[in-house]
Motif scaffolding. Sequence first.
Motif, PDB file in Angstrom:
ATOM      1  N   GLN A 362     -37.958 -46.579 -50.309  1.00  0.00           N
ATOM      2  CA  GLN A 362     -37.732 -46.699 -48.763  1.00  0.00           C
ATOM      3  C   GLN A 362     -35.886 -47.033 -48.521  1.00  0.00           C
ATOM      4  OE1 GLN A 362     -39.754 -46.430 -46.413  1.00  0.00           O
ATOM      5  NE2 GLN A 362     -38.316 -46.534 -44.921  1.00  0.00           N
ATOM      6  N   ILE A 363     -35.525 -47.595 -49.404  1.00  0.00           N
ATOM      7  CA  ILE A 363     -33.851 -47.535 -49.391  1.00  0.00           C
ATOM      8  C   ILE A 363     -33.348 -46.465 -49.542  1.00  0.00           C
ATOM      9  CG2 ILE A 363     -32.121 -48.642 -50.541  1.00  0.00           C
ATOM     10  CD1 ILE A 363     -33.629 -50.990 -51.218  1.00  0.00           C
ATOM     11  N   LEU A 364     -33.698 -45.473 -50.520  1.00  0.00           N
ATOM     12  CA  LEU A 364     -33.253 -44.208 -50.613  1.00  0.00           C
ATOM     13  C   LEU A 364     -33.466 -43.359 -49.365  1.00  0.00           C
ATOM     14  CD1 LEU A 364     -31.929 -42.088 -52.506  1.00  0.00           C
ATOM     15  CD2 LEU A 364     -33.908 -41.422 -53.340  1.00  0.00           C
ATOM     16  N   GLU A 365     -34.658 -43.261 -49.068  1.00  0.00           N
ATOM     17  CA  GLU A 365     -35.034 -42.686 -47.563  1.00  0.00           C
ATOM     18  C   GLU A 365     -34.115 -43.254 -46.482  1.00  0.00           C
ATOM     19  OE1 GLU A 365     -39.140 -42.973 -47.012  1.00  0.00           O
ATOM     20  OE2 GLU A 365     -39.988 -41.683 -48.577  1.00  0.00           O
ATOM     21  N   ASP A 366     -33.813 -44.394 -46.426  1.00  0.00           N
ATOM     22  CA  ASP A 366     -33.265 -44.885 -45.229  1.00  0.00           C
ATOM     23  C   ASP A 366     -31.811 -44.450 -45.338  1.00  0.00           C
ATOM     24  OD1 ASP A 366     -35.274 -46.142 -44.298  1.00  0.00           O
ATOM     25  OD2 ASP A 366     -35.083 -48.022 -45.016  1.00  0.00           O
ATOM     26  N   SER A 367     -31.303 -44.297 -46.847  1.00  0.00           N
ATOM     27  CA  SER A 367     -29.791 -44.297 -46.853  1.00  0.00           C
ATOM     28  C   SER A 367     -29.574 -42.672 -46.551  1.00  0.00           C
ATOM     29  CB  SER A 367     -29.567 -44.283 -48.408  1.00  0.00           C
ATOM     30  OG  SER A 367     -29.647 -45.467 -48.844  1.00  0.00           O
ATOM     31  N   ASN A 368     -30.702 -41.776 -46.707  1.00  0.00           N
ATOM     32  CA  ASN A 368     -30.573 -40.711 -46.448  1.00  0.00           C
ATOM     33  C   ASN A 368     -30.655 -40.299 -44.912  1.00  0.00           C
ATOM     34  OD1 ASN A 368     -30.526 -39.545 -49.055  1.00  0.00           O
ATOM     35  ND2 ASN A 368     -32.614 -39.457 -49.083  1.00  0.00           N
ATOM     36  N   GLU A 369     -31.451 -41.078 -44.264  1.00  0.00           N
ATOM     37  CA  GLU A 369     -31.713 -41.061 -42.776  1.00  0.00           C
ATOM     38  C   GLU A 369     -30.228 -41.467 -42.088  1.00  0.00           C
ATOM     39  OE1 GLU A 369     -34.887 -42.977 -41.200  1.00  0.00           O
ATOM     40  OE2 GLU A 369     -36.488 -41.661 -42.173  1.00  0.00           O
ATOM     41  N   LEU A 370     -29.884 -42.548 -42.798  1.00  0.00           N
ATOM     42  CA  LEU A 370     -28.620 -43.091 -42.223  1.00  0.00           C
ATOM     43  C   LEU A 370     -27.602 -42.104 -42.178  1.00  0.00           C
ATOM     44  CD1 LEU A 370     -27.050 -45.612 -41.100  1.00  0.00           C
ATOM     45  CD2 LEU A 370     -26.699 -46.447 -43.634  1.00  0.00           C
ATOM     46  N   GLU A 371     -27.319 -41.260 -43.173  1.00  0.00           N
ATOM     47  CA  GLU A 371     -26.172 -40.326 -43.441  1.00  0.00           C
ATOM     48  C   GLU A 371     -26.587 -39.241 -42.439  1.00  0.00           C
ATOM     49  OE1 GLU A 371     -26.438 -38.744 -47.352  1.00  0.00           O
ATOM     50  OE2 GLU A 371     -25.781 -40.616 -48.175  1.00  0.00           O
ATOM     51  N   ILE A 372     -27.792 -38.942 -42.314  1.00  0.00           N
ATOM     52  CA  ILE A 372     -28.033 -38.118 -41.169  1.00  0.00           C
ATOM     53  C   ILE A 372     -27.751 -38.375 -39.677  1.00  0.00           C
ATOM     54  CG2 ILE A 372     -30.065 -36.456 -39.989  1.00  0.00           C
ATOM     55  CD1 ILE A 372     -31.291 -36.730 -42.773  1.00  0.00           C
ATOM     56  N   TYR A 373     -28.201 -39.823 -39.477  1.00  0.00           N
ATOM     57  CA  TYR A 373     -27.875 -40.114 -38.129  1.00  0.00           C
ATOM     58  C   TYR A 373     -26.281 -40.495 -37.845  1.00  0.00           C
ATOM     59  CZ  TYR A 373     -32.619 -41.614 -37.668  1.00  0.00           C
ATOM     60  OH  TYR A 373     -33.993 -41.791 -37.498  1.00  0.00           O
ATOM     61  N   GLU A 374     -25.756 -40.880 -38.875  1.00  0.00           N
ATOM     62  CA  GLU A 374     -24.065 -40.691 -39.005  1.00  0.00           C
ATOM     63  C   GLU A 374     -23.429 -39.341 -38.503  1.00  0.00           C
ATOM     64  OE1 GLU A 374     -22.681 -42.517 -42.640  1.00  0.00           O
ATOM     65  OE2 GLU A 374     -23.239 -44.452 -41.912  1.00  0.00           O
ATOM     66  N   GLU A 375     -24.122 -38.212 -39.160  1.00  0.00           N
ATOM     67  CA  GLU A 375     -23.609 -36.992 -39.015  1.00  0.00           C
ATOM     68  C   GLU A 375     -24.025 -36.740 -37.638  1.00  0.00           C
ATOM     69  OE1 GLU A 375     -25.175 -34.461 -41.777  1.00  0.00           O
ATOM     70  OE2 GLU A 375     -24.170 -35.139 -43.293  1.00  0.00           O
TER      71      GLU A 375
END
Length: 544
Positions: A362-375
């Motif tokens: 979940q942390i890995l998925e959240d990190s990927n989503e966080l990068e997408i949201y930041e973009e």
Amino acid sequence: MVTIRKLESDAGKLEKYIALEERELKSKIEHLNDILISDLIPAAENILASEKKLADLQSALSKISQRKKCLGEEESQRQSMVVDANQLELENKAVLDEMEQTRKRFDLLDDSEASCPVCDQPLGKHSRDHLKGELENQGIKGRRKYRENQFRISELREETKKSEQRLSNARTLLTKENDELEKAIFTVEAQIAACQEKKATIPKINEELRSLSERCEKKNFSLSEQSQLRDIERSILNLGYDNGRHADLDQKVRNLEPFGDLFAQIEQAAERRRSLREFIDSNAESSRQREFEINGWNSTMHSLKSRLSESSEIEKALSSSRTRLEELRTELQSAISSRDVAQNSLREIETFEKEIEMLNKQILEDSNELEIYEELAAAFGRNGIQALMIERAVPQIEETANELLGKLTDNRMAVRLQLKEGRIDRTTGLRSEELDISISDEVGTRSYETFSGGEAFRIDFAIRISLSKLLASRSGAPLPILFIDEGFGSQDSSGQERLTEVIQSIQPEFEKIIVITHIDHMKESFEERIEVLKTEHGSTFQLV
């Protein structure tokens, strides 16, 4: 030898059979009468009413056809209104083109070196004023014609819409009524056919009833059984049967019946006596067998007592073994409890490992989503898509504003819009973008704040109209109404005339332009006015 009992029994059976046949025959007659009275005759009588109902339904169906023809005529009228509206739109387009040409000719007359369009000779002031008056009258007539056509087009469109709605509702209603009538006609026709079919069976039922009634009256049924019954009755007569003698014998039989019961009781008592004797003999044999078994059991008991005295040491060893067994059982129970605790701990560890694995995933998925949201935040932030849209919109605003400002100032002024870096945003640490407005005139390029109130109003007017057009084009919504509240007092007479011309030039882009002013000269520039008057009883308004 045939006995009287046998003959009477056979006669009774035949009589029952004949009576049963007669009841069945009468029941069949009654059933046919019920069918005839309750079903067939009412069905035949209902044919005329059903045929009348069918005629009424068919008449109603023909009226629906006539109503459909009326709808066709109304549809033709609606199509005619659509054609008229289209024709008026074409006419308005031609009027707009003519007004545009008139405006161009009017603008040409402002030139001091304007020449006559017919003879190409220079025009004097009086001639220019005369031509301007004619062109202005043509423009007023064109505007009046355009508005009349627009009003008529609106009326036709509205009437067409209402007519289309009425036609749709009427068609739906007629279709529903037509389907209901056709269904009712089909049902009534089926009822008539069923009634006619039942009516056709009435003669056949009547003939069958006549035949069955005749058979019942003449006893024309079970002929063989009736013949046999008559033969038996003749046989009984031939035997010379005496009823009185038969009654005396029956009485004697009834008098002797109690002695028969007593004899049966005596036989039952003798049978019970034999059973009791056999039971007593059996019990005596069982008693002897039990005495023999008791003697054997006493011998065995003495032997066991002697062996029991010899087994005291064995009991002590057995007691010690039992104590050791209890100790081992206690240790085994403790070991089992320890094993269960260890297994529970192991299962908890496995559960924690799975949860840790899921949390890492979940942390890995959240990190990927966080990068997408930041973009996405960067893309949709001030420096992303918004900045790109603003950069593309600024030239459009500038172009439209300059077009209007040129008309207002006789091309003496022009607006320049430029994006530049502003102050640093405290939250993001980035510089914000600011819109710099500079205006060029015959003196040079200056900032917006340096212009007077009248010039600033013209600049504001041009920029606000261009912003409204841009927002409307972006949202896809039209600009039906434009409100202009005051601002004309800061203009001289020339500026007021140019504002009036600009308002008239942008009039085709709006359904209505409402100008609010207290200047009488400006009021006279517009044909339709709403004047607000103050009286002793309050303010009133009137249409001029």
